[in-house]
Design a protein around this motif. Sequence first.
Motif, PDB file in Angstrom:
ATOM      1  N   GLU A  17       0.832  -1.214   0.000  1.00 34.81           N
ATOM      2  CA  GLU A  17       0.000   0.000   0.000  1.00 34.81           C
ATOM      3  C   GLU A  17       0.865   1.261   0.000  1.00 34.81           C
ATOM      4  O   GLU A  17       0.563   2.217  -0.715  1.00 34.81           O
ATOM      5  N   LYS A  20       2.289   1.598  -3.455  1.00 32.91           N
ATOM      6  CA  LYS A  20       1.260   2.059  -4.396  1.00 32.91           C
ATOM      7  C   LYS A  20       1.030   3.561  -4.250  1.00 32.91           C
ATOM      8  O   LYS A  20       0.839   4.260  -5.257  1.00 32.91           O
ATOM      9  N   LYS A  33      -0.132  -0.786 -11.373  1.00 34.10           N
ATOM     10  CA  LYS A  33      -1.055  -1.781 -11.913  1.00 34.10           C
ATOM     11  C   LYS A  33      -0.589  -3.202 -11.591  1.00 34.10           C
ATOM     12  O   LYS A  33      -1.400  -4.058 -11.235  1.00 34.10           O
ATOM     13  N   ASP A  36      -1.355  -3.816  -7.974  1.00 39.04           N
ATOM     14  CA  ASP A  36      -2.802  -3.942  -7.814  1.00 39.04           C
ATOM     15  C   ASP A  36      -3.288  -5.296  -8.326  1.00 39.04           C
ATOM     16  O   ASP A  36      -4.085  -5.969  -7.674  1.00 39.04           O
ATOM     17  N   CYS A  40      -4.978  -9.014  -6.358  1.00 35.25           N
ATOM     18  CA  CYS A  40      -6.234  -9.651  -6.768  1.00 35.25           C
ATOM     19  C   CYS A  40      -6.003 -11.019  -7.408  1.00 35.25           C
ATOM     20  O   CYS A  40      -6.961 -11.704  -7.755  1.00 35.25           O
TER      21      CYS A  40
END
Length: 88
Positions: A17, A20, A33, A36, A40
């Motif tokens: 985090e 990012k 990206k 991120d 996921c």
Amino acid sequence: MDKLNISEANDVYQFVERLKVACRKHNALRLFKELDDALCLGSSGLEILGAIRQAILKNRGEAERLLCEGGKEEIDGVVAFVDRAFGR
């Protein structure tokens, strides 16, 4: 959490985090990206940690630049934690 003491998965997620945020601030959209996507990817914590490790190592120079002082050591801590999680 001490930035250099990565001792649990939550420390890795906090690191991601922060990285990012630095990516957004410095317009490093490709690394943002990839991080991120890594969060996921997969259905287990180990798959996610592995994807994070891969994204960081692939973009290590950029990540170190974005994190400035202590970035190399912090990245080393994240990689070492994930390697231990995988029994390496």
